[in-house]
Design a protein around this motif. Sequence first.
Motif, short mmCIF file in Angstrom:
data_model
loop_
_atom_site.label_atom_id
_atom_site.label_comp_id
_atom_site.label_asym_id
_atom_site.label_seq_id
_atom_site.Cartn_x
_atom_site.Cartn_y
_atom_site.Cartn_z
N HIS A 74 -23.88 -7.58 9.09
CA HIS A 74 -25.01 -8.48 9.30
C HIS A 74 -25.38 -9.06 7.94
CE1 HIS A 74 -25.90 -7.47 13.47
NE2 HIS A 74 -25.58 -6.23 13.16
N ALA A 75 -25.37 -10.37 7.85
CA ALA A 75 -25.74 -11.03 6.60
C ALA A 75 -27.24 -10.86 6.35
CB ALA A 75 -25.38 -12.51 6.66
N ASP A 76 -27.63 -10.88 5.09
CA ASP A 76 -29.04 -10.72 4.73
C ASP A 76 -29.85 -11.98 5.03
OD1 ASP A 76 -28.61 -8.13 3.81
OD2 ASP A 76 -28.11 -8.82 1.79
N ASN A 77 -29.18 -13.09 5.21
CA ASN A 77 -29.82 -14.37 5.39
C ASN A 77 -29.26 -15.03 6.65
OD1 ASN A 77 -29.79 -17.36 5.15
ND2 ASN A 77 -30.85 -16.99 3.21
N MET A 78 -30.13 -15.60 7.48
CA MET A 78 -29.70 -16.22 8.72
C MET A 78 -28.70 -17.34 8.49
SD MET A 78 -31.98 -17.92 11.77
CE MET A 78 -32.37 -19.43 10.90
N TRP A 79 -28.89 -18.14 7.44
CA TRP A 79 -28.00 -19.27 7.18
C TRP A 79 -26.63 -18.80 6.72
CZ3 TRP A 79 -29.62 -22.97 9.86
CH2 TRP A 79 -30.99 -23.17 10.03
N VAL A 80 -26.60 -17.71 5.96
CA VAL A 80 -25.32 -17.12 5.58
C VAL A 80 -24.60 -16.61 6.83
CG1 VAL A 80 -24.21 -15.23 4.29
CG2 VAL A 80 -26.08 -16.54 3.25
N ILE A 177 -12.91 -7.19 10.98
CA ILE A 177 -13.28 -7.86 9.73
C ILE A 177 -14.78 -7.65 9.47
CG2 ILE A 177 -13.58 -10.14 8.65
CD1 ILE A 177 -10.90 -10.93 10.08
N GLY A 178 -15.58 -7.70 10.54
CA GLY A 178 -17.01 -7.40 10.41
C GLY A 178 -17.25 -5.97 9.95
N MET A 184 -18.10 -2.74 2.97
CA MET A 184 -18.21 -3.29 1.60
C MET A 184 -19.68 -3.44 1.20
SD MET A 184 -15.10 -6.07 1.69
CE MET A 184 -15.66 -6.95 0.26
N LYS A 185 -20.51 -3.94 2.12
CA LYS A 185 -21.93 -4.11 1.84
C LYS A 185 -22.59 -2.75 1.58
CE LYS A 185 -26.06 -6.15 3.93
NZ LYS A 185 -26.59 -6.83 5.13
N LYS A 186 -22.23 -1.76 2.38
CA LYS A 186 -22.79 -0.42 2.22
C LYS A 186 -22.37 0.17 0.87
CE LYS A 186 -23.14 3.98 4.60
NZ LYS A 186 -22.79 4.78 5.75
N LYS A 187 -21.09 0.00 0.51
CA LYS A 187 -20.60 0.52 -0.77
C LYS A 187 -21.30 -0.17 -1.94
CE LYS A 187 -16.36 1.27 -3.46
NZ LYS A 187 -17.12 1.50 -4.64
#
Length: 193
Positions: A74-80, A177-178, A184-187
């Motif tokens: 889940h991206a931190d930003n809606m537009w991302v 891929i998600g 990766m985000k967690k690491k």
Amino acid sequence: MSGWKDKLIRFLETNGAIAGEDREVYEYTLKIIAILGGNIMISLLIGFGLGVPLYCMMLLFSIIVLRSDAGGYHADNMWVCYFLSCMGLMGALLWIKAEIPYQALITVCMAVPSYFFVFRNAPLEAENKPLTQIEKKIIGRRARIIVTVEIAAGLICLVIDKKSACTIMCSVIWCAIGYIGWFMKKKRKLDMT
């Protein structure tokens, strides 16, 4: 809150359809409907623009069903999030539309490891909604059933329609891929602490 949503909520309150104390629930619901509806509309426009609306709808259905239980990045930003979703969708649809030698075989070679990766790690929880052990067990079982049904359906479709097979298997690949993005985000967050 944007104009049309605020006007709709006020209209419903004025006419007694909703109570004032429920306003926040309705605001949140309308926000989610607008985001989801906008995302689906943009996705369908991409599918029609690329000339593969049927495969786009199949892909969206497969992804929504799988990701709703399996979880993922889940991206931190809606537009991302919109940008990444649109790019992923376009990439998958361009792959499905392409006429490449051994395309189905290549898709299977990517989908099978993706299946095992999702099956082993499902479900992934969102930062803002951690799962209890019971939820992990129940949702994980559902996610494993869904990913198994999708990979089996994709493999069975190979004898019927290779494009449909690639479409269904692309949803499993996209989910994996998600998962990679989630890990990766967690690491990255662990490395920052």
